[in-house]
Design a protein around this motif. Structure first.
Motif, PDB file in Angstrom:
ATOM      1  N   GLY A   1       0.936  -1.229   0.134  1.00 44.02           N
ATOM      2  CA  GLY A   1       0.070  -0.112   0.169  1.00 44.02           C
ATOM      3  C   GLY A   1       0.950   1.364  -0.019  1.00 44.02           C
ATOM      4  O   GLY A   1       0.536   2.178  -0.739  1.00 44.02           O
ATOM      5  N   TYR A   2       1.770   1.594   0.925  1.00 42.11           N
ATOM      6  CA  TYR A   2       2.428   2.539   1.021  1.00 42.11           C
ATOM      7  C   TYR A   2       3.474   2.753  -0.305  1.00 42.11           C
ATOM      8  O   TYR A   2       3.311   3.860  -0.621  1.00 42.11           O
ATOM      9  N   PRO A   3       3.886   1.752  -0.704  1.00 43.06           N
ATOM     10  CA  PRO A   3       4.923   1.889  -2.112  1.00 43.06           C
ATOM     11  C   PRO A   3       3.940   2.578  -3.278  1.00 43.06           C
ATOM     12  O   PRO A   3       4.275   3.509  -3.930  1.00 43.06           O
ATOM     13  N   MET A   4       2.678   1.869  -3.256  1.00 36.60           N
ATOM     14  CA  MET A   4       1.591   2.905  -4.262  1.00 36.60           C
ATOM     15  C   MET A   4       1.504   4.142  -3.971  1.00 36.60           C
ATOM     16  O   MET A   4       1.421   4.951  -4.893  1.00 36.60           O
ATOM     17  N   THR A   5       1.304   4.576  -2.558  1.00 36.80           N
ATOM     18  CA  THR A   5       1.222   5.785  -2.404  1.00 36.80           C
ATOM     19  C   THR A   5       2.387   6.635  -2.831  1.00 36.80           C
ATOM     20  O   THR A   5       2.176   7.813  -3.224  1.00 36.80           O
ATOM     21  N   ARG A   6       3.572   6.237  -2.493  1.00 34.62           N
ATOM     22  CA  ARG A   6       4.739   7.021  -3.023  1.00 34.62           C
ATOM     23  C   ARG A   6       4.816   6.836  -4.624  1.00 34.62           C
ATOM     24  O   ARG A   6       5.352   8.102  -4.990  1.00 34.62           O
ATOM     25  N   ARG A   7       4.128   5.994  -5.284  1.00 40.99           N
ATOM     26  CA  ARG A   7       4.185   6.278  -6.720  1.00 40.99           C
ATOM     27  C   ARG A   7       2.955   7.410  -7.008  1.00 40.99           C
ATOM     28  O   ARG A   7       2.815   7.337  -8.373  1.00 40.99           O
ATOM     29  N   GLY A   8       2.250   7.714  -6.119  1.00 39.35           N
ATOM     30  CA  GLY A   8       1.141   8.690  -6.633  1.00 39.35           C
ATOM     31  C   GLY A   8      -0.150   7.925  -6.787  1.00 39.35           C
ATOM     32  O   GLY A   8      -1.045   8.546  -7.570  1.00 39.35           O
TER      33      GLY A   8
ATOM     34  N   MET B   1       5.836  -8.200  -5.441  1.00 39.96           N
ATOM     35  CA  MET B   1       4.851  -8.265  -4.384  1.00 39.96           C
ATOM     36  C   MET B   1       5.796  -7.430  -3.300  1.00 39.96           C
ATOM     37  O   MET B   1       6.860  -8.223  -3.136  1.00 39.96           O
ATOM     38  N   GLY B   2       5.508  -6.666  -2.540  1.00 37.19           N
ATOM     39  CA  GLY B   2       6.247  -6.016  -1.603  1.00 37.19           C
ATOM     40  C   GLY B   2       6.638  -4.539  -1.985  1.00 37.19           C
ATOM     41  O   GLY B   2       6.990  -3.588  -1.415  1.00 37.19           O
ATOM     42  N   ASP B   3       6.459  -4.304  -3.501  1.00 39.85           N
ATOM     43  CA  ASP B   3       7.052  -3.214  -4.006  1.00 39.85           C
ATOM     44  C   ASP B   3       5.817  -2.268  -4.515  1.00 39.85           C
ATOM     45  O   ASP B   3       5.883  -1.390  -5.402  1.00 39.85           O
ATOM     46  N   GLY B   4       4.707  -2.677  -4.313  1.00 38.96           N
ATOM     47  CA  GLY B   4       3.527  -1.953  -4.530  1.00 38.96           C
ATOM     48  C   GLY B   4       2.605  -2.682  -5.368  1.00 38.96           C
ATOM     49  O   GLY B   4       2.058  -1.900  -6.438  1.00 38.96           O
ATOM     50  N   ALA B   5       2.287  -3.904  -5.220  1.00 35.55           N
ATOM     51  CA  ALA B   5       1.340  -4.736  -6.165  1.00 35.55           C
ATOM     52  C   ALA B   5      -0.065  -4.740  -5.509  1.00 35.55           C
ATOM     53  O   ALA B   5      -0.109  -5.052  -4.505  1.00 35.55           O
ATOM     54  N   PRO B   6      -0.862  -4.291  -6.299  1.00 31.62           N
ATOM     55  CA  PRO B   6      -2.283  -4.281  -5.859  1.00 31.62           C
ATOM     56  C   PRO B   6      -2.907  -5.460  -5.145  1.00 31.62           C
ATOM     57  O   PRO B   6      -3.563  -5.533  -4.264  1.00 31.62           O
ATOM     58  N   GLU B   7      -2.174  -6.646  -5.865  1.00 26.52           N
ATOM     59  CA  GLU B   7      -2.550  -7.911  -5.537  1.00 26.52           C
ATOM     60  C   GLU B   7      -2.209  -8.329  -3.904  1.00 26.52           C
ATOM     61  O   GLU B   7      -2.970  -9.068  -3.248  1.00 26.52           O
ATOM     62  N   GLY B   8      -1.256  -7.449  -3.601  1.00 24.15           N
ATOM     63  CA  GLY B   8      -0.804  -7.879  -2.223  1.00 24.15           C
ATOM     64  C   GLY B   8      -1.781  -7.256  -1.201  1.00 24.15           C
ATOM     65  O   GLY B   8      -2.109  -7.773   0.010  1.00 24.15           O
TER      66      GLY B   8
END
Lengths: 181, 528
Positions: free
Chosen positions: B115-122, B319-326
């Motif tokens: 979740g947080y890596p996705m936030t950091r990606r915007g 997974m762990g780098d911002g995968a929605p599946e996680g």
């Protein structure tokens, strides 16, 4: 598999001894009937059986911790933990004493004392406001390790909000300490 | 009266209960309004690190009882509100995890990983949409399983288990909870023993209230709210305050969220998530149905299972780098625990988690509804009011799910600001709120002192690695266990071996022993 741990050993044996003392001293001396009772030829379970069984859970649990738990499940209560709890208890004691006695002390010269006034504003709010504010502000300052006006403002607002939630809408609810005094 | 009649009566009890107001000439029942309010409050509470659903349920209960009183009419509005909090908090927990990398509860930890890596990606809003969709799917699936399984299980228990078997089943459940809930079966048994001991103070069948040390204060026993809230809430507040004081983590979460990319989830993306959600929902529901196993394990297993599948697919990012599946796997797993956790409550009367403890507490305080197998007992032509309430509760849950699917996502995405409230300011207010709510119920300062004392016990248990949940569950079930044992003893003609008097009870007791022995051999996990 980790090693045996002295913290686990101390905790386990301590709890097992506590369990034994509870079963043999407290339960046996502080219950009116034994484990099994015979009343008019009828055998029934006595009041001591359930607490004795509970104490046996402590004994078995303690022995299992002492015998089987290893390093990776070991936790210790440190001097820092004890210092924290002591400070916390002092803070709570002072705040709750203020909550309990501030109202009656303020009404010491009023006719009839606090009791006839305990459902009358502003008397009924004195103890709760002072004690509640002291509790919240004291804890915030304690955690922040400094005194701050913000802590006092937050505490005042929180106490006022609780008065608004519990006291104003409900006639039958009593804020602390008005049920005791 | 058939089953479908009860389903219909349950629905009517919710929709045609006491009217709160009228909208376009249609009466809106107070239960519907309470579900909505509880649900919104739950999302706000779940979005606030430092608060949790059970905390809000504990604090709300005395206020709700003051409003609705102790009549049977109070059951559905009060329990509907609590169920709303439970469901709202389940989806709200993902907000701080995704936006601020702060898991408000242990079960949200896995959500931070992607979740947080996705936030950091915007892609914060997209991450929140994934979390909401997965959470709502898992929760709804779990509720459907609950509605189908609980009545069936209760009927089986009521038909085939007699008093000795019921006593053995209670012992099995307690042993199971003690064994699985913590990392050490010995510590679980200690927690259980302490809870039972607390339950037996000031009670009993003799004229003299046992274990009361001949004092009036103990002769009344410990107030239930003081024990439960003390150990569960106050103990937790003490621990967190100490952690914050020690770590000087005084700064609230900060930093603006940059929303740079598309926020919508396409149909293809949703279809891609479905296998992960489906698998995690099944894992979470299976784990939730067993009393005592928390949502953290479900989230961990759901994530691990998704990780294997995702790796085989060869997708990026990892997974762990911002995968929605996680996010989908974690949220579907931890949310599907909540509904299934009510299966042992409604079919056996055994609370499996803290939220279930407060639902039982509400039912016991108000009266007229005793969760357990007798709830689903058919009474010929007469109406069993408890079964109507049970189906009313199922209706409440489905309404909360409907709210979750419709307004839950929008409300959840607007709650980011709650994560900025500093914990060290919030927790003392929660403490005062808890103490005040106990006082207004008990109206004696002794109850506050009991709460503080049990808070210290809860603090000590946590510091020694002893889970407080077996304590609370044993405290609640202690009276019932003793009563059932007394009745079973009498019913078997004072047979001291009544716990092994039939094949079923022998099976339950053998399972009890096996669980404890197997737990001793279980490899220990690192403590959370």
């Amino acid at each position: 598999m980790g090693r045996f741990n002295r913290a686990n050993l101390a905790l386990g044996l301590g709890v097992a001894i506590l369990g034994l003392m509870i079963a043999t001293i407290w339960v046996s001396m502080d219950t009116a009937s034994g484990l099994i009772e015979k009343v008019r030829r009828q055998v029934t379970i006595g009041d001591a059986l359930a607490p004795t069984a509970a104490a046996m859970f402590l004994v078995v649990g303690g022995l299992l911790v002492a015998a089987f738990d290893r390093d990776d499940t070991a936790y210790r209560v440190s001097v820092g933990n004890l210092a924290f709890v002591t400070s916390l208890l002092i803070l709570l004691f002072v705040s709750l004493a203020l909550m309990r006695w501030a109202g009656p002390l303020a009404a010491v010269f009023a006719e009839g004392g606090y009791r006839p006034l305990r459902d009358t504003a502003p008397w009924k709010y004195i103890g709760f406001s002072l004690g509640g504010t002291a509790l919240v502000a004291g804890l915030i300052c304690f955690v922040e390790r400094r005194l701050s006006w913000r802590a006092i403002w937050v505490a005042l607002v929180a106490t006022l909000a609780l008065i608004l939630v519990y006291d104003l809408p409900f006639d039958d609810l009593l804020l602390p300490p008005n049920g005791d005094v | 009266m058939g089953w479908l009649d009860y389903v219909w009566l349950g629905i009517l009890a919710v929709f045609q209960g006491p009217e709160m107001f009228s909208l376009f000439g249609i009466g809106i029942s107070v239960t519907l309004v309470m579900i909505l309010m509880g649900f919104l409050l739950g999302i706000a509470v779940g979005s606030t690190p430092g608060l949790a659903g059970p905390m809000a349920m504990a604090i709300a209960l005395p206020i709700l009882i003051s409003i609705f009183g102790f009549t049977p009419d109070a059951l559905l509005p009060v329990m509907g509100f609590l169920l709303g909090i439970m469901k709202g908090a389940t989806i709200g927990g993902a907000v701080p995890a995704i936006l601020f990398n702060t898991p408000g509860t242990p079960d949200a930890y896995m959500t931070t990983l992607d979740g947080y890596p996705m936030t950091r990606r915007g892609e914060a809003k997209k991450a929140l949409r994934v979390a909401h969709f997965s959470s709502a799917s898992g929760d709804t699936f779990s509720d459907i399983v609950l509605i189908l399984c609980a009545p069936f299980l209760a009927v089986v228990v009521e038909r085939y288990l007699d008093l000795p078997e019921k006593a053995a089943l209670l012992i099995l459940s307690l042993a199971f909870i003690a064994a699985v809930i913590s990392n050490s079966v010995g510590k679980g048994l200690i927690s259980l023993g302490l809870g039972l001991l607390a339950a037996y103070v000031g009670t009993g069948e003799d004229f003299y209230p046992r274990l009361s040390l001949d004092t009036q204060v103990l002769a009344q026993g410990f107030p239930v709210a003081a024990v439960v809230l003390g150990v569960l809430i106050v103990g937790e507040v003490f621990c967190r305050l100490e952690d914050i004081r020690r770590d000087r983590r005084l700064k609230s979460s900060s930093g603006d969220i940059v929303q740079a990319k598309a926020t919508r989830l396409s149909g293809a993306e949703l279809r891609g998530l479905m296998p992960y959600i489906g698998r995690s929902a099944i894992i979470g529901t299976a784990i939730g149905a067993l009393p005592g196993i928390g949502s953290t394990l479900a989230a961990t297993l759901g994530y691990a299972s998704a990780q294997r599948r995702y790796r085989r697919s060869g997708k990026t990012p990892k997974m762990g780098d911002g995968a929605p599946e996680g996010i989908a796997a974690t949220e579907a797993a931890n949310s599907s625990v909540s509904g299934a956790n009510l299966i042992p409550v409604l079919s056996l009367g055994i609370p499996g988690n803290a939220a279930a403890v407060f639902l039982i507490l509400a039912a016991e305080t108000i009266g007229g509804f005793n969760p357990g197998p007798s709830v689903f007992r058919q009474m010929g032509d007469a109406v069993n009011p408890e079964m109507v309430i049970a189906f009313g509760l199922f209706t409440c849950m489905m309404i909360a799910n409907l709210l979750n699917w419709t307004i839950g996502g929008v409300f959840m995405r607007s709650m980011g600001f709650m994560s900025r409230i500093p914990k060290h300011v919030l927790l003392p207010v929660v403490l005062l709120l808890t103490l005040t709510s106990i006082y207004v119920q008990e109206t004696r300062m002794a109850a506050i002192w009991f709460t503080v004392a049990f808070g210290i016990l809860g603090y000590a248990m946590r510091r020694l690695g002893i889970s407080p949940l077996p304590f609370v569950i044993a405290f609640i079930l202690g009276g019932n266990l003793e009563q059932t044992a007394r009745q079973a003893f009498a019913a078997t003609g004072c047979d001291p071996l009544f716990l092994v008097s039939s094949a079923v009870s022998i099976l339950f007791m053998a399972l009890t022993a096996s669980i404890i022995v197997l737990s001793l051999k279980r490899p220990k996990e690192a403590p959370e």
